[in-house]
Design an enzyme around this catalytic site. Structure first.
Site, PDB file in Angstrom:
ATOM      1  N   GLY A   1      -6.236   6.733   4.421  1.00  0.00           N
ATOM      2  CA  GLY A   1      -5.156   5.943   5.006  1.00  0.00           C
ATOM      3  C   GLY A   1      -4.361   5.260   3.901  1.00  0.00           C
TER       4      GLY A   1
ATOM      5  N   ASP B   1      -2.807   1.285   2.238  1.00  0.00           N
ATOM      6  CA  ASP B   1      -3.369   0.061   1.671  1.00  0.00           C
ATOM      7  C   ASP B   1      -4.044  -0.801   2.734  1.00  0.00           C
ATOM      8  OD1 ASP B   1      -2.486   0.744  -0.865  1.00  0.00           O
ATOM      9  OD2 ASP B   1      -0.537  -0.216  -0.580  1.00  0.00           O
ATOM     10  N   GLY B   2      -3.540  -0.755   3.968  1.00  0.00           N
ATOM     11  CA  GLY B   2      -4.165  -1.522   5.045  1.00  0.00           C
ATOM     12  C   GLY B   2      -5.565  -1.033   5.354  1.00  0.00           C
TER      13      GLY B   2
ATOM     14  N   ASP C   1      -1.376  -8.382   0.369  1.00  0.00           N
ATOM     15  CA  ASP C   1      -1.621  -6.937   0.436  1.00  0.00           C
ATOM     16  C   ASP C   1      -1.066  -6.332   1.729  1.00  0.00           C
ATOM     17  OD1 ASP C   1      -2.928  -7.423  -1.896  1.00  0.00           O
ATOM     18  OD2 ASP C   1      -4.916  -6.836  -1.217  1.00  0.00           O
ATOM     19  N   GLY C   2       0.121  -6.797   2.113  1.00  0.00           N
ATOM     20  CA  GLY C   2       0.760  -6.239   3.292  1.00  0.00           C
ATOM     21  C   GLY C   2       0.447  -6.935   4.593  1.00  0.00           C
ATOM     22  N   GLU C   3      -0.361  -7.995   4.562  1.00  0.00           N
ATOM     23  CA  GLU C   3      -0.693  -8.766   5.761  1.00  0.00           C
ATOM     24  C   GLU C   3      -0.128 -10.174   5.630  1.00  0.00           C
ATOM     25  OE1 GLU C   3      -2.165  -7.613   8.467  1.00  0.00           O
ATOM     26  OE2 GLU C   3      -2.442  -5.610   7.618  1.00  0.00           O
TER      27      GLU C   3
ATOM     28  N   THR D   1     -11.018   5.917  13.146  1.00  0.00           N
ATOM     29  CA  THR D   1     -10.814   4.594  13.759  1.00  0.00           C
ATOM     30  C   THR D   1      -9.804   4.679  14.901  1.00  0.00           C
ATOM     31  OG1 THR D   1      -9.100   4.043  12.140  1.00  0.00           O
ATOM     32  CG2 THR D   1     -11.364   3.413  11.617  1.00  0.00           C
TER      33      THR D   1
END
Length: 537
Positions: free
Chosen positions: A195, A197-198, A502-504, A170
């Site tokens: 990668g 968790d994102g 979730d980190g966002e 990506t």
């Protein structure tokens, strides 16, 4: 040597590492065993017997051992020794798996081929193993080592297991999600993300969204019954925390995750949908956090130039700020689950709680077909009002290397519920005591200012939300008909926080959350029990 029928065991005397061993293969138990046998017969297995399930054999190949030195004795009399090598999984410390090799030797070529053929036939029957995978690699996540980790630790194992791959590296955010909407995913046996968790969240959203689009399901409808995807997701950890991987496998080790994918493990996992009015904001599999964790992630987003240390800096800054937020949490308790957040029974491989809870939830859903669902919800919804330092909802333990027990140690991956943790306003010292509990063995919910509930759905409305979502607030008042008289109005230092999904960061503070039982499946087994290590920890 014994001949082998359809289900008859095969037993031979072979050589392993210069030692004479009895080797047996039982198709009924799908187990390969070998043990030292110095005498003329095979003998019975002793305490030093080794074994490997056929399901954990990666591959079997014929091995050329000509020219190798095997010492004195029978090897000197063998003109043409024949051998085959079994590539398999070996357990290591702290839930890690390692690629191991065992070479078996004999003097007869037909015997060698018999073992090869028999083992390969058993491996062919393992239909759960993937043969063709789509791999997304995030070259920027974590320490920027995703591509290197895949090429050095994962690709050789996939090649060994005869797994073909199509790789997409990506170049921008949401590229993986958009690709899954466009390409033909039917030709793959699974999706692998390399990668953190994102990256996993991107693949998750793309796969769920594509599945709902194909099924004609409106994701923006909060009450929609989402359709599970037939494809499994594999996670090769290469991020900063790798919380999802750590909570589902027990370690954030790339080789371990690759081996779980190769042997075809399958782990069902709950997913929460997060809506604002009638708009889907995001899906969540690990943490939904308002207050402390929402402020941390929002502040850290402004400091990406600091690298990974930004999380520590923002965490300290948020702790010292000690902001509290006033609002109303309404939730539907998870009556179907056979566990509770404080029962000290963590989710493990082959989890009984997840299996039983899903069965009971399916029975409840059958009863709801008779029109009882709305009545039951009005009777069972609970409302909690007040000032909160943090509101957390976890679909899993949210364990990571820094917090081995996680935010909710007894949360389950596939029981159709989420653990809702409410931390009311308290002193800065008491909040520190609560945070420290995440790093040790003590009960982190054993405080007067902490409440924890196992829920199927919940809503949150901030006290200062009139201009943002008055419709949802009024609906909450009329629907549940409960008055929070024990918590009088108050003024907090800051009106609204943000949700950490979730980190966002989510743009809306007023949300409606629903847990979808076992919506996706991972190439994972769950954390395996290891009594010796559990007691040591």
């Amino acid at each position: 040597t014994g001949a082998m029928g359809a289900a008859e065991p095969l037993r031979s005397v072979l050589w392993v590492k210069r030692q004479r061993c009895a080797v047996s293969l039982d198709p009924a138990r799908a187990l390969l065993r070998w043990w030292r046998s110095p005498g003329p017969g095979a003998g019975a297995p002793g305490a030093d017997a080794c074994s490997v399930p056929v399901s954990e054999i990666i591959t079997v190949e014929e091995t050329d051992i000509h020219g190798r030195h095997y010492g004195r004795g029978k090897w000197q009399k063998m003109e043409k020794p024949f051998a085959f090598t079994v590539h398999c999984v070996k357990r290591a410390r702290r839930h890690r798996w390692r690629w191991a090799q065992v070479t078996f030797c004999c003097a007869e070529e037909p015997l060698c081929h018999l073992w090869l053929q028999t083992l390969r036939e058993l491996l062919e029957k393992l239909t759960s193993r993937p043969k063709h995978l789509l791999v997304f690699i995030n070259p920027f996540g974590g320490k920027g080592q995703g591509k290197r980790i895949y090429e050095r630790k994962v690709a050789p194992l996939f090649t060994l297991a005869s797994i073909t791959t199509e790789i997409i590296v990506t170049e921008r955010a949401n590229q993986a999600k958009e690709s899954l909407y466009e390409i033909n995913i039917d030709k793959y046996d699974g999706i692998v993300c390399v990668g953190g968790d994102g990256m996993f969240s991107e693949v998750l959203h793309g796969l769920i969204g594509r599945t709902q689009r194909n099924a004609g399901v409106d994701q923006n409808q909060p009450r929609a019954a989402l359709v599970p995807s037939p494809l499994r997701i594999g996670i090769i950890p290469a991020g900063s925390t790798d919380c999802v991987c750590f909570s589902t496998v027990g370690t954030n080790d790339a080789e371990t995750s690759a081996l779980h994918i190769i042997v075809g493990d399958s782990l069902p996992m709950d997913v929460s949908s997060v809506h604002h009015n009638s708009t889907l904001l995001r899906y969540s599999v690990s943490l939904l956090g308002y207050g402390f964790y929402g402020d941390v992630i929002k502040d850290s987003e402004k400091k990406r130039w600091m690298g990974l240390i930004r999380y520590d800096f923002s965490g300290l800054k948020t702790f010292l700020s000690h902001h509290c937020y006033e609002g109303t949490v309404s939730f539907l308790p998870a009556r179907h689950t056979v566990g509770s957040p404080r029962d000290r029974k963590p989710c493990r491989a082959g989890c009984f709680v997840c299996r039983q809870s899903k069965q009971q939830l399916e029975e409840e859903q059958k009863r709801s077909l008779y029109g009882l669902e709305n009545t039951e919800e009005v009777e069972e919804w609970k409302v909690v009002c007040g000032k909160f330092l943090a509101i957390n909802a976890t679909n899993m333990s949210c364990a990571c290397p820094r917090s081995p027990q996680g935010l909710s140690p007894a949360a389950h991956l596939g029981d159709g519920s989420s653990d809702l943790i409410l931390i009311r306003k308290c002193s800065r010292f008491n909040f520190l005591r609560f945070l420290v509990r995440h790093t040790n063995q003590y009960d982190q919910f054993d405080f007067a200012f902490v409440e924890v509930y196992r829920v199927r759905k919940f809503q949150f409305v901030s006290k200062h939300v009139e201009d943002e979502d008055s419709d949802l607030k009024e609906r909450g008042k009329t629907r549940f008909g409960q008055i929070c008289s024990d918590h009088p109005p108050c003024c907090c230092s800051v009106s609204n926080s943000s949700w950490n999904c979730d980190g966002e960061v989510l743009s809306s503070s007023a949300i409606e959350v629903r847990v979808h039982c076992q919506l996706v499946r991972l190439f994972a087994r769950g954390i395996e029990e290891n009594p010796k290590e559990e007691s040591q920890s």
